[in-house]
Design an enzyme around this catalytic site. Sequence first.
Site, PDB file in Angstrom:
ATOM      1  N   ASP A  20      59.724 -72.768  -3.296  1.00  0.00           N
ATOM      2  CA  ASP A  20      60.210 -72.192  -4.553  1.00  0.00           C
ATOM      3  C   ASP A  20      59.060 -71.462  -5.245  1.00  0.00           C
ATOM      4  OD1 ASP A  20      61.157 -71.666  -7.076  1.00  0.00           O
ATOM      5  OD2 ASP A  20      62.120 -73.621  -7.333  1.00  0.00           O
ATOM      6  N   LYS A  56      48.383 -61.747 -11.261  1.00  0.00           N
ATOM      7  CA  LYS A  56      49.466 -61.183 -10.436  1.00  0.00           C
ATOM      8  C   LYS A  56      48.950 -60.945  -9.019  1.00  0.00           C
ATOM      9  CE  LYS A  56      52.139 -57.755  -8.629  1.00  0.00           C
ATOM     10  NZ  LYS A  56      51.876 -56.907  -7.458  1.00  0.00           N
ATOM     11  N   HIS A  64      45.594 -47.972  -0.763  1.00  0.00           N
ATOM     12  CA  HIS A  64      47.040 -47.796  -0.943  1.00  0.00           C
ATOM     13  C   HIS A  64      47.486 -46.441  -0.416  1.00  0.00           C
ATOM     14  CE1 HIS A  64      48.056 -50.846  -4.343  1.00  0.00           C
ATOM     15  NE2 HIS A  64      47.724 -51.408  -3.212  1.00  0.00           N
ATOM     16  N   GLU A  95      55.199 -55.455  -0.458  1.00  0.00           N
ATOM     17  CA  GLU A  95      54.163 -54.543  -0.971  1.00  0.00           C
ATOM     18  C   GLU A  95      53.138 -54.209   0.113  1.00  0.00           C
ATOM     19  OE1 GLU A  95      52.513 -55.708  -4.794  1.00  0.00           O
ATOM     20  OE2 GLU A  95      50.670 -54.609  -4.393  1.00  0.00           O
TER      21      GLU A  95
HETATM   22  C1  MEV Z   1      48.496 -55.144  -7.227  1.00  0.00           C
HETATM   23  O1  MEV Z   1      49.658 -55.660  -6.633  1.00  0.00           O
HETATM   24  C2  MEV Z   1      47.552 -56.262  -7.627  1.00  0.00           C
HETATM   25  C3  MEV Z   1      46.298 -55.835  -8.401  1.00  0.00           C
HETATM   26  O2  MEV Z   1      46.675 -55.081  -9.542  1.00  0.00           O
HETATM   27  C4  MEV Z   1      45.566 -57.098  -8.786  1.00  0.00           C
HETATM   28  C5  MEV Z   1      44.392 -56.860  -9.698  1.00  0.00           C
HETATM   29  O3  MEV Z   1      44.398 -55.872 -10.460  1.00  0.00           O
HETATM   30  O4  MEV Z   1      43.474 -57.709  -9.663  1.00  0.00           O
HETATM   31  C6  MEV Z   1      45.439 -54.912  -7.563  1.00  0.00           C
END
Ligand code: MEV
Length: 449
Positions: A282, A266, A402, A83
């Site tokens: 892992d 995430k 991004h 990413e």
């Molecule tokens: C993107 O890979 C991760 C985010 O969505 C995490 C977040 O929203 O805190 C930017």
Amino acid sequence: MNPRPSSRLSGYYQKSIEERVAILAEWADLCADEVDLLHTALTLAQADKMIENVVGRYALPLGVGANFLINGDEHLIPMVIEEPSVVAAVSFAARLARTGGGFFTGSTDPIMIAQIQLLDVPDPVAAERAIRAEEADLLAAANTSSTIARLGGGPRRLEIRHLADTAVGPMLIVHLHFDCRDAMGANAVNTAAETIAPRLETLSGGRVLLRILSNLTDQRRAWAEVLIPAASFSTHDYSGEAVVQGIVEANAFALADPYRATTHNKGIFNGIDAVLIATSNDWRAVAAGGHAYAARSGQYRALTDWRWISGIEDFSAVDSHPFSPSRLSNIQYPALYGRLEMPLSVGIVGGATRTHPLAGVALKILGVTSARQLSEIVVAVGLAQNLAAVRALVTDGIQRGHMRLHARQIAITAGAREDQVDPIATRLVHEGTIRVERARELLTQIGQP
Ligand code: MEV
């Protein structure tokens, strides 16, 4: 090991790959063979020994997270991830953290849990008593890994849990706590569980079914903390205090709402997984444990805690913290305090950490000498990654950064040469049309189709 030079690498991203490798090699004292591995990595023959039915290898980018100061030590972070933005973002957050003295970390002993499931136990209370009476012998029998025993680890204790009400009736669950030292320990722990299962069956008068480790490694946790002056967050468009306030509000949202918490966490795993993959650990195990831990209150929540700190007195609300009195009195307030604590089972010996040749190089770059130290670096990276994401979200939003990276990729897809990528990307972002056709038009205008 001698103290490492500063990990504060200014303009690293603007250098060529060769220049970056040369800087990294000098910084981490990599030899020519190790540098070679950065490009050649795993051979087919090595891959064939790792898993079944091998038909090839699948490469991912390996980048370096810069600027990390952890417990006063300089660290560069090898990160494997597909990413865009993640490595740049984490390096930016680590740079911010330096203004408050960097990250401070800690961890528990590396205790894994093996579960042995006993069904059809006629008298669970009597069974528990019988198992307890034999605990010392059972622990001795569970000492099946000479490697881990040599490292000073091994079985530590038994925990007995009564699941009175399951879909198939009551169960007695025995937890074997096993100190894995520098190993992740999955094989050792599973072997130990399988070894003592027949004796548990006899002692309980029941029937053994599952004998497997739990990935909810809540006895094997690591944590990282950071304290950053609000002033460090100020930009042309935002005051530092507004950014810090936003981060605290965003965290409150993720503590209260599982939909937001999932995305918030995430983002943490963007950083954590990248280091785990680089070191051949892992990452599915760590992710499973982390998400389960996030739901330990009965609701899935953010794994982080971010707080507004007006002055030293606010630390009376924080149970224990790693900041020295002199740091607390010298830091500029208001400040942002952050903490991430989670289960983290990683190893630096055995398994793929030894079979994948690049894992050794990644561990050397990290300069870790124990699994605990690796888990502490990993959790610091998770905290930094979260800080970067939430800071972006409460200011310009995530898309601006991004878009720039996306535009570079579009320029490359359109056929831009290395020296054309940045000017074309800048034009695409400026025009707000980030499309391959437009990039091609721009290339034609400057004389290259
Ligand atoms: C993107 O890979 C991760 C985010 O969505 C995490 C977040 O929203 O805190 C930017």
